[in-house]
Design a protein around this motif. Structure first.
Motif, PDB file in Angstrom:
ATOM      1  N   ILE A 180       0.844  -1.201   0.000  1.00 12.45           N
ATOM      2  CA  ILE A 180       0.000   0.000   0.000  1.00 12.45           C
ATOM      3  C   ILE A 180       0.876   1.246   0.000  1.00 12.45           C
ATOM      4  CG2 ILE A 180      -1.656   1.371   1.350  1.00 12.45           C
ATOM      5  CD1 ILE A 180      -2.765  -1.237   2.465  1.00 12.45           C
ATOM      6  N   GLU A 181       0.475   2.257  -0.783  1.00 11.97           N
ATOM      7  CA  GLU A 181       1.097   3.584  -0.759  1.00 11.97           C
ATOM      8  C   GLU A 181       0.000   4.605  -0.502  1.00 11.97           C
ATOM      9  OE1 GLU A 181       3.123   6.425  -0.284  1.00 11.97           O
ATOM     10  OE2 GLU A 181       4.492   4.976  -1.211  1.00 11.97           O
ATOM     11  N   THR A 182      -0.006   5.256   0.677  1.00 12.91           N
ATOM     12  CA  THR A 182      -1.090   6.179   1.034  1.00 12.91           C
ATOM     13  C   THR A 182      -0.752   7.639   0.744  1.00 12.91           C
ATOM     14  OG1 THR A 182      -0.283   6.135   3.328  1.00 12.91           O
ATOM     15  CG2 THR A 182      -2.124   4.693   2.773  1.00 12.91           C
ATOM     16  N   SER A 183       0.465   7.916   0.264  1.00 12.48           N
ATOM     17  CA  SER A 183       0.756   9.269  -0.198  1.00 12.48           C
ATOM     18  C   SER A 183       0.339   9.380  -1.667  1.00 12.48           C
ATOM     19  CB  SER A 183       2.254   9.561  -0.049  1.00 12.48           C
ATOM     20  OG  SER A 183       2.995   8.896  -1.058  1.00 12.48           O
ATOM     21  N   SER A 237      -7.073  16.334   7.166  1.00 13.60           N
ATOM     22  CA  SER A 237      -6.128  17.451   7.119  1.00 13.60           C
ATOM     23  C   SER A 237      -5.612  17.862   8.487  1.00 13.60           C
ATOM     24  CB  SER A 237      -6.784  18.653   6.431  1.00 13.60           C
ATOM     25  OG  SER A 237      -7.894  19.113   7.194  1.00 13.60           O
ATOM     26  N   VAL A 238      -6.308  17.497   9.550  1.00 16.36           N
ATOM     27  CA  VAL A 238      -5.875  17.885  10.892  1.00 16.36           C
ATOM     28  C   VAL A 238      -5.396  16.686  11.708  1.00 16.36           C
ATOM     29  CG1 VAL A 238      -7.419  19.877  10.917  1.00 16.36           C
ATOM     30  CG2 VAL A 238      -8.218  17.694  11.851  1.00 16.36           C
ATOM     31  N   GLU A 239      -5.366  15.522  11.093  1.00 15.37           N
ATOM     32  CA  GLU A 239      -4.966  14.319  11.816  1.00 15.37           C
ATOM     33  C   GLU A 239      -3.443  14.183  11.896  1.00 15.37           C
ATOM     34  OE1 GLU A 239      -6.872  11.696  13.362  1.00 15.37           O
ATOM     35  OE2 GLU A 239      -8.166  13.458  13.321  1.00 15.37           O
ATOM     36  N   SER A 240      -2.964  13.775  13.065  1.00 16.36           N
ATOM     37  CA  SER A 240      -1.541  13.482  13.218  1.00 16.36           C
ATOM     38  C   SER A 240      -1.222  12.148  12.542  1.00 16.36           C
ATOM     39  CB  SER A 240      -1.172  13.406  14.702  1.00 16.36           C
ATOM     40  OG  SER A 240      -1.487  14.597  15.373  1.00 16.36           O
ATOM     41  N   ASN A 241      -0.069  12.110  11.891  1.00 15.46           N
ATOM     42  CA  ASN A 241       0.409  10.850  11.302  1.00 15.46           C
ATOM     43  C   ASN A 241      -0.602  10.232  10.339  1.00 15.46           C
ATOM     44  OD1 ASN A 241       2.791  10.861  13.032  1.00 15.46           O
ATOM     45  ND2 ASN A 241       1.410  10.267  14.696  1.00 15.46           N
ATOM     46  N   TRP A 242      -1.282  11.068   9.547  1.00 14.42           N
ATOM     47  CA  TRP A 242      -2.375  10.559   8.725  1.00 14.42           C
ATOM     48  C   TRP A 242      -1.920   9.507   7.714  1.00 14.42           C
ATOM     49  CZ3 TRP A 242      -7.137   9.484   8.574  1.00 14.42           C
ATOM     50  CH2 TRP A 242      -7.784   9.185   7.374  1.00 14.42           C
ATOM     51  N   LEU A 243      -0.770   9.701   7.078  1.00 16.49           N
ATOM     52  CA  LEU A 243      -0.322   8.715   6.090  1.00 16.49           C
ATOM     53  C   LEU A 243      -0.179   7.337   6.729  1.00 16.49           C
ATOM     54  CD1 LEU A 243       2.380  10.643   4.004  1.00 16.49           C
ATOM     55  CD2 LEU A 243      -0.010  10.197   3.423  1.00 16.49           C
ATOM     56  N   HIS A 244       0.323   7.304   7.954  1.00 16.95           N
ATOM     57  CA  HIS A 244       0.518   6.025   8.629  1.00 16.95           C
ATOM     58  C   HIS A 244      -0.805   5.464   9.146  1.00 16.95           C
ATOM     59  CE1 HIS A 244       4.869   6.563   8.482  1.00 16.95           C
ATOM     60  NE2 HIS A 244       4.671   7.805   8.870  1.00 16.95           N
ATOM     61  N   VAL A 245      -1.633   6.329   9.719  1.00 18.07           N
ATOM     62  CA  VAL A 245      -2.916   5.876  10.266  1.00 18.07           C
ATOM     63  C   VAL A 245      -3.820   5.343   9.159  1.00 18.07           C
ATOM     64  CG1 VAL A 245      -5.051   6.678  11.337  1.00 18.07           C
ATOM     65  CG2 VAL A 245      -2.852   7.340  12.315  1.00 18.07           C
ATOM     66  N   SER A 246      -3.879   6.059   8.034  1.00 19.41           N
ATOM     67  CA  SER A 246      -4.728   5.602   6.926  1.00 19.41           C
ATOM     68  C   SER A 246      -4.194   4.299   6.344  1.00 19.41           C
ATOM     69  CB  SER A 246      -4.827   6.682   5.846  1.00 19.41           C
ATOM     70  OG  SER A 246      -3.544   7.027   5.340  1.00 19.41           O
TER      71      SER A 246
END
Length: 352
Positions: free
Chosen positions: A56-59, A141-150
């Motif tokens: 998976i690539e979330t960026s 947009s306001v979540e910390s560590n969104w790429l990792h969490v998603s």
């Protein structure tokens, strides 16, 4: 004789026209120009039997790094009979590149027979899972560590829906994993979520998704990832220290010994980028997780450096490396080469 020669020349001219037409198409499109047999596939058809390998690539990144390419290609070579599916957030079925753009790693990955690239559509993915309500109310947009969490959420949903083996994009495969339902231990009492595998609709993953939503906190690093897997595993099993290099089995899942994926612990992650110590054995390992999230120094695979990571990656073809450096058209000719389908992918690495 003259007619035969004219027929032959006409055929050559026709083939040349077809070739240049296809070349013009390839220069202006990406996903829609994948080989027809791949473009017609879909994740459900490929992964529905629970035997695929998932990345998976979330960026929004479209060009895989050398390390990502190495991970995907090593899986394709280790599991030649299985589909290796790479879900990319930046990809969709209408993605087109400007005519002056090139994505050599993407193109080389898509040329491997058992590698398939698909868009990562989280809204669709989370349907019919406990993650749906969380995702529809979250403000990314306001979540910390969104790429990792998603990514943590997506891997749970994909493997729950389709089954198979999930791997982070810094996991280098060495030999096939013989387990169907498993978690990877980082230590005796702590689980990774960088590698895991389950059959479709396994209840452990459903409970993980429920716990993900119930205890959601993106401010705590790993709370939705390895910490989630660990707390759920402790609910399912009474953990104990590993004995020698034996795996721990509980109910219908296995907790695999740290040597299987983590013979080099995270404080020692730089060892992967040092000159290969040939006394270092990975005989008990199925794959190696390179701890790339620790790599704030920007260390990378350097061609000709004889580092451990370079030796772990599939063999490098010097001829093709030079070809790619000297001519962008070389990539097109390489993709037409039917004699070498599983092509090495690290030809565009730094040379200094």
């Amino acid at each position: 004789m003259l007619k035969e020669l004219q027929f032959f020349l006409s055929a050559i001219l026709l083939l040349a026209c077809v070739f240049f037409y296809q070349l013009s198409l390839k220069s202006s499109c990406l996903f829609s120009c994948l080989p027809p047999q791949k473009a017609q596939q879909d994740p459900e058809a490929l992964l529905g039997h629970g035997h695929g390998i998932v990345f998976i690539e979330t960026s929004e990144r479209m060009e895989p790094t050398p390390l990502v390419s190495c991970a995907v290609e090593s899986a394709a070579k280790t599991y030649p009979e299985k589909p290796v599916v790479f879900f990319m957030k930046g990809l969709n079925t209408t993605t087109r590149l400007p005519s002056n753009s090139t994505y050599p790693a993407f193109s080389l990955l898509s040329a491997i027979d058992n590698v398939f690239l698909f868009p990562l559509d989280m809204k669709r993915l989370f349907e019919d899972t406990p993650l749906r309500s969380w995702y529809t109310h979250i403000n990314a947009s306001v979540e910390s560590n969104w790429l990792h969490v998603s990514s943590d959420a997506s891997r749970l949903a994909i493997i729950w829906k389709y089954g198979g083996i999930y791997m982070d994009t810094d996991v280098i495969s060495i030999r096939p994993i013989p387990e169907e339902n498993f978690l990877a231990a980082q230590s005796s009492q702590y689980s990774s979520n960088g590698v895991f595998g389950f059959l479709p609709h396994h209840p452990f993953l459903w409970e993980c998704m429920e716990n993900f939503v119930e205890h959601y906190n993106s401010d705590i690093w790993g709370n939705q990832g390895p910490s989630l897997m660990t707390r759920m595993l402790r609910l399912w099993c009474k953990l104990r220290d590993f004995q020698e290099v034996s795996d721990f089995r509980c109910l219908n899942l296995s907790f695999l010994h740290p040597q299987r994926f983590y013979p080099i612990s995270y404080p020692e992650w730089r060892r992967y980028y040092e000159v290969w110590d040939k006394d270092l054995s990975f005989n008990d390992s199925y794959a190696l997780h390179l701890w790339n999230y620790m790599n704030n120094e920007g260390r990378t695979v350097v061609r000709g450096s004889n580092t451990l990571v370079e030796n772990l990656c599939p063999s490098i073809d010097p001829g093709l490396y030079g070809c790619l450096v000297s001519s962008p058209l070389c990539l097109h000719f390489r993709q037409q080469d039917e004699g070498r389908r599983n092509v090495p992918l690290l030809y565009f690495m730094k040379t200094s």
